[in-house]
Design an enzyme around this catalytic site. Structure first.
Site, short mmCIF file in Angstrom:
data_model
loop_
_atom_site.label_atom_id
_atom_site.label_comp_id
_atom_site.label_asym_id
_atom_site.label_seq_id
_atom_site.Cartn_x
_atom_site.Cartn_y
_atom_site.Cartn_z
CG HIS A 146 -0.94 -6.11 9.18
ND1 HIS A 146 0.00 -5.10 9.04
CD2 HIS A 146 -1.03 -6.36 10.51
CE1 HIS A 146 0.43 -4.75 10.25
NE2 HIS A 146 -0.17 -5.50 11.14
N PRO A 147 -1.67 -9.79 6.76
CG PRO A 147 -1.97 -11.69 8.10
CD PRO A 147 -1.24 -10.36 8.06
CB VAL B 1 -4.99 -3.76 9.94
CG1 VAL B 1 -4.25 -4.14 11.23
CG2 VAL B 1 -4.21 -4.25 8.73
CB ILE B 2 -9.42 -5.07 13.32
CG1 ILE B 2 -10.13 -4.63 14.59
CG2 ILE B 2 -9.69 -6.55 13.03
CD1 ILE B 2 -11.66 -4.59 14.44
CB ALA C 99 -7.57 -10.78 15.62
N1 LIG Z 1 -5.58 -7.98 8.81
C1 LIG Z 1 -5.37 -8.01 10.14
O1 LIG Z 1 -5.99 -7.31 10.93
N2 LIG Z 1 -4.43 -8.86 10.56
C2 LIG Z 1 -4.07 -8.99 11.88
N3 LIG Z 1 -4.81 -8.63 12.99
C3 LIG Z 1 -4.31 -9.28 14.05
O2 LIG Z 1 -4.72 -9.20 15.21
N4 LIG Z 1 -3.32 -10.11 13.64
C4 LIG Z 1 -3.15 -9.99 12.30
O3 LIG Z 1 -2.38 -10.60 11.57
#
Ligand SMILES: NC(=O)N[C@H]1NC(=O)NC1=O
Length: 183
Positions: free
Chosen positions: A67-68, A120-121, A123
């Site tokens: 994940h970024p 990571v969450i 978003a």
């Molecule tokens: N770091 C992280 O949470 N990345 C992510 N979260 C999300 O909802 N999309 C992502 O790429």
């Protein structure tokens, strides 16, 4: 795309369509293809969830490391996946003020240093204020709890991506007052 179409996909096509349901982890979609035929979106979602849960901790950490960072280098350099860009944008992370961007960068670095994977969450289920709050809070967590929490967020992100790809039609006729499955 409805379930019947999903079930008709070759594994190459399935990976093409669902390869980013878990960010930059097409291996998960490639594994989940074996669980066909699926009966509903919830069934596909369960298959992704079970596969992720079946990974050893090192595999779960590997998934997280794909994940970024939120509001990180990939966002600045325009190298985010389309999914991630849409999600970060919806949470307001493309519109951060200088102080907010600096704060999230510092917390992201502290988090990575502490846990060895990025914060990571989901978003789409948050906004920049709740993301910053949770980032600070989760920094105080222990490794085992944090791994569990972060993988839960991966599954939330995955569920929403699946919902966007598969329409909620079922193999049987639509029921009156049909309530779409909760993911
Ligand atoms: N770091 C992280 O949470 N990345 C992510 N979260 C999300 O909802 N999309 C992502 O790429």
């Amino acid at each position: 795309m409805d379930i019947a179409v999903v079930n008709s996909l070759s594994y190459e096509q399935f990976v093409e369509v669902f390869g980013n349901a878990v960010e930059k982890c097409p291996l998960v979609a490639a594994a989940v293809w074996s669980s066909r035929p699926f009966t509903s979106i919830a069934d596909i979602d369960d298959a992704f969830g079970h596969f992720i849960d079946s990974l050893p901790d090192s595999g779960k950490e590997g998934v997280l490391r794909c994940h970024p960072d939120l509001a990180g280098r990939d966002l600045q350099s325009g190298t985010l996946t389309a999914d991630s860009l849409a999600e970060q944008s919806q949470a307001g992370l493309t519109q951060l003020g200088v102080a907010e961007a600096e704060r999230i960068a510092v917390l992201n670095s502290q988090y990575k240093l502490r846990f060895g994977f990025p914060f990571v969450i989901c978003a789409r289920m948050n906004d920049k204020t709740s993301i910053l709050q949770q980032l600070s809070q989760r920094l105080a967590s222990d490794h085992a709890h944090e791994l569990t929490h972060a993988i839960g967020e991966v599954k939330r992100i995955c569920s929403l991506r699946l919902q966007a790809l598969v329409c909620p039609t079922h193999l049987g006729p639509a029921q009156p007052n049909h309530v779409p499955p909760r993911l």
